[in-house]
Design a protein around this motif. Structure first.
Motif, PDB file in Angstrom:
ATOM      1  N   GLN A   1       0.834  -1.178   0.000  1.00 55.59           N
ATOM      2  CA  GLN A   1       0.000   0.000   0.000  1.00 55.59           C
ATOM      3  C   GLN A   1       0.881   1.245   0.000  1.00 55.59           C
ATOM      4  O   GLN A   1       1.993   1.223   0.519  1.00 55.59           O
ATOM      5  CB  GLN A   1      -0.896   0.003   1.216  1.00 55.59           C
ATOM      6  CG  GLN A   1      -1.872  -1.141   1.226  1.00 55.59           C
ATOM      7  CD  GLN A   1      -2.999  -0.894   2.187  1.00 55.59           C
ATOM      8  OE1 GLN A   1      -3.310   0.220   2.512  1.00 55.59           O
ATOM      9  NE2 GLN A   1      -3.629  -1.963   2.616  1.00 55.59           N
TER      10      GLN A   1
ATOM     11  N   VAL B   1       2.359   4.842   1.059  1.00 58.36           N
ATOM     12  CA  VAL B   1       2.510   5.609   2.293  1.00 58.36           C
ATOM     13  C   VAL B   1       2.075   7.055   2.070  1.00 58.36           C
ATOM     14  O   VAL B   1       1.968   7.818   3.021  1.00 58.36           O
ATOM     15  CB  VAL B   1       3.955   5.572   2.831  1.00 58.36           C
ATOM     16  CG1 VAL B   1       4.343   4.171   3.214  1.00 58.36           C
ATOM     17  CG2 VAL B   1       4.936   6.148   1.837  1.00 58.36           C
ATOM     18  N   PHE B   2       1.828   7.387   0.809  1.00 57.24           N
ATOM     19  CA  PHE B   2       1.365   8.733   0.485  1.00 57.24           C
ATOM     20  C   PHE B   2       0.342   8.641  -0.634  1.00 57.24           C
ATOM     21  O   PHE B   2       0.598   8.055  -1.680  1.00 57.24           O
ATOM     22  CB  PHE B   2       2.524   9.624   0.044  1.00 57.24           C
ATOM     23  CG  PHE B   2       2.081  10.996  -0.396  1.00 57.24           C
ATOM     24  CD1 PHE B   2       1.538  11.887   0.514  1.00 57.24           C
ATOM     25  CD2 PHE B   2       2.195  11.389  -1.713  1.00 57.24           C
ATOM     26  CE1 PHE B   2       1.125  13.145   0.116  1.00 57.24           C
ATOM     27  CE2 PHE B   2       1.788  12.648  -2.123  1.00 57.24           C
ATOM     28  CZ  PHE B   2       1.251  13.533  -1.206  1.00 57.24           C
ATOM     29  N   LEU B   3      -0.827   9.196  -0.384  1.00 54.99           N
ATOM     30  CA  LEU B   3      -1.900   9.222  -1.365  1.00 54.99           C
ATOM     31  C   LEU B   3      -2.362  10.660  -1.505  1.00 54.99           C
ATOM     32  O   LEU B   3      -2.725  11.300  -0.510  1.00 54.99           O
ATOM     33  CB  LEU B   3      -3.050   8.326  -0.892  1.00 54.99           C
ATOM     34  CG  LEU B   3      -4.307   8.317  -1.745  1.00 54.99           C
ATOM     35  CD1 LEU B   3      -4.021   7.711  -3.120  1.00 54.99           C
ATOM     36  CD2 LEU B   3      -5.403   7.531  -1.047  1.00 54.99           C
TER      37      LEU B   3
ATOM     38  N   CYS C   1      -8.264   6.817  -7.897  1.00 60.86           N
ATOM     39  CA  CYS C   1      -8.280   6.480  -6.481  1.00 60.86           C
ATOM     40  C   CYS C   1      -9.356   5.430  -6.197  1.00 60.86           C
ATOM     41  O   CYS C   1      -9.122   4.471  -5.455  1.00 60.86           O
ATOM     42  CB  CYS C   1      -8.514   7.731  -5.642  1.00 60.86           C
ATOM     43  SG  CYS C   1      -8.337   7.443  -3.869  1.00 60.86           S
TER      44      CYS C   1
ATOM     45  N   ALA D   1      -8.622   1.788  -4.736  1.00 63.86           N
ATOM     46  CA  ALA D   1      -9.271   1.317  -3.503  1.00 63.86           C
ATOM     47  C   ALA D   1      -9.998  -0.002  -3.760  1.00 63.86           C
ATOM     48  O   ALA D   1      -9.912  -0.925  -2.941  1.00 63.86           O
ATOM     49  CB  ALA D   1     -10.235   2.367  -2.975  1.00 63.86           C
TER      50      ALA D   1
ATOM     51  N   GLU E   1      -6.910  -0.869   2.977  1.00 64.71           N
ATOM     52  CA  GLU E   1      -6.954   0.449   3.606  1.00 64.71           C
ATOM     53  C   GLU E   1      -6.276   1.475   2.707  1.00 64.71           C
ATOM     54  O   GLU E   1      -5.242   1.186   2.111  1.00 64.71           O
ATOM     55  CB  GLU E   1      -6.215   0.437   4.939  1.00 64.71           C
ATOM     56  CG  GLU E   1      -6.830  -0.422   6.002  1.00 64.71           C
ATOM     57  CD  GLU E   1      -6.034  -0.397   7.295  1.00 64.71           C
ATOM     58  OE1 GLU E   1      -4.942   0.221   7.329  1.00 64.71           O
ATOM     59  OE2 GLU E   1      -6.497  -0.986   8.265  1.00 64.71           O
ATOM     60  N   LEU E   2      -6.874   2.647   2.644  1.00 65.04           N
ATOM     61  CA  LEU E   2      -6.216   3.778   2.006  1.00 65.04           C
ATOM     62  C   LEU E   2      -5.571   4.597   3.119  1.00 65.04           C
ATOM     63  O   LEU E   2      -6.226   4.963   4.090  1.00 65.04           O
ATOM     64  CB  LEU E   2      -7.217   4.647   1.251  1.00 65.04           C
ATOM     65  CG  LEU E   2      -7.840   4.020   0.015  1.00 65.04           C
ATOM     66  CD1 LEU E   2      -8.893   4.968  -0.566  1.00 65.04           C
ATOM     67  CD2 LEU E   2      -6.790   3.714  -1.013  1.00 65.04           C
ATOM     68  N   VAL E   3      -4.291   4.844   2.979  1.00 70.96           N
ATOM     69  CA  VAL E   3      -3.552   5.562   4.019  1.00 70.96           C
ATOM     70  C   VAL E   3      -3.151   6.929   3.482  1.00 70.96           C
ATOM     71  O   VAL E   3      -2.503   7.027   2.449  1.00 70.96           O
ATOM     72  CB  VAL E   3      -2.297   4.765   4.445  1.00 70.96           C
ATOM     73  CG1 VAL E   3      -1.507   5.543   5.480  1.00 70.96           C
ATOM     74  CG2 VAL E   3      -2.693   3.391   4.957  1.00 70.96           C
ATOM     75  N   PHE E   4      -3.565   7.958   4.195  1.00 68.93           N
ATOM     76  CA  PHE E   4      -3.185   9.320   3.833  1.00 68.93           C
ATOM     77  C   PHE E   4      -2.064   9.784   4.747  1.00 68.93           C
ATOM     78  O   PHE E   4      -2.079   9.517   5.946  1.00 68.93           O
ATOM     79  CB  PHE E   4      -4.366  10.275   4.012  1.00 68.93           C
ATOM     80  CG  PHE E   4      -5.401  10.172   2.939  1.00 68.93           C
ATOM     81  CD1 PHE E   4      -5.310  10.955   1.809  1.00 68.93           C
ATOM     82  CD2 PHE E   4      -6.462   9.299   3.060  1.00 68.93           C
ATOM     83  CE1 PHE E   4      -6.264  10.873   0.815  1.00 68.93           C
ATOM     84  CE2 PHE E   4      -7.417   9.202   2.084  1.00 68.93           C
ATOM     85  CZ  PHE E   4      -7.326   9.997   0.954  1.00 68.93           C
ATOM     86  N   THR E   5      -1.110  10.479   4.177  1.00 70.39           N
ATOM     87  CA  THR E   5      -0.089  11.211   4.934  1.00 70.39           C
ATOM     88  C   THR E   5      -0.098  12.611   4.330  1.00 70.39           C
ATOM     89  O   THR E   5       0.790  12.982   3.575  1.00 70.39           O
ATOM     90  CB  THR E   5       1.300  10.548   4.771  1.00 70.39           C
ATOM     91  OG1 THR E   5       1.170   9.154   5.015  1.00 70.39           O
ATOM     92  CG2 THR E   5       2.297  11.138   5.747  1.00 70.39           C
TER      93      THR E   5
END
Length: 115
Positions: free
Chosen positions: A1, A3-5, A67, A71, A79-83
């Motif tokens: 996945q 680490v930045f979306l 996106c 997903a 899981e979609l992970v936002f940073t």
């Protein structure tokens, strides 16, 4: 996945803006990883440049439709992970991405039973 979306209406426009922050983060974590003396992380090697960072699947700068497709590819347990503030990214740019996700991505994921 990833680490930045980052969700945007124009990935070509936004990559030069967000890419340097992703590259900075990747390089920082790679440096810290070598200082730890052991173990593996996603950042065992520093990325050479923005082009390499852009090709790295850890960093996704995508349209809302991309996106949604991404997903869906993760399945029901993904899981979609936002940073959003990666590497000191301007908060206004981060909020623009999060609001676009909220308006155009989340409703479609909820309709699919993924949100």
């Amino acid at each position: 996945q990833p680490v930045f979306l980052h969700v945007t209406g124009d990935p070509e426009r936004d990559w030069p803006i967000v890419g340097p922050h992703a590259l900075y983060t990747a390089r920082s974590y790679a440096e810290w990883s070598t200082e730890r003396d052991g173990g593996t992380t996603l950042f065992n090697r520093a990325l050479a440049d923005l082009d390499e960072a852009r090709r790295n699947p850890m960093f996704q700068v995508v349209t809302p439709a991309q996106c949604v497709d991404f997903a869906r590819s993760l399945g029901p347990d993904g899981e979609l992970v936002f940073t959003p503030l990666i590497g000191g990214l301007d908060p206004g740019i981060a909020w623009r991405s999060l609001r676009l996700f909220e308006r155009e991505v989340l409703p479609r994921l909820r309709a699919d039973g993924l949100g």
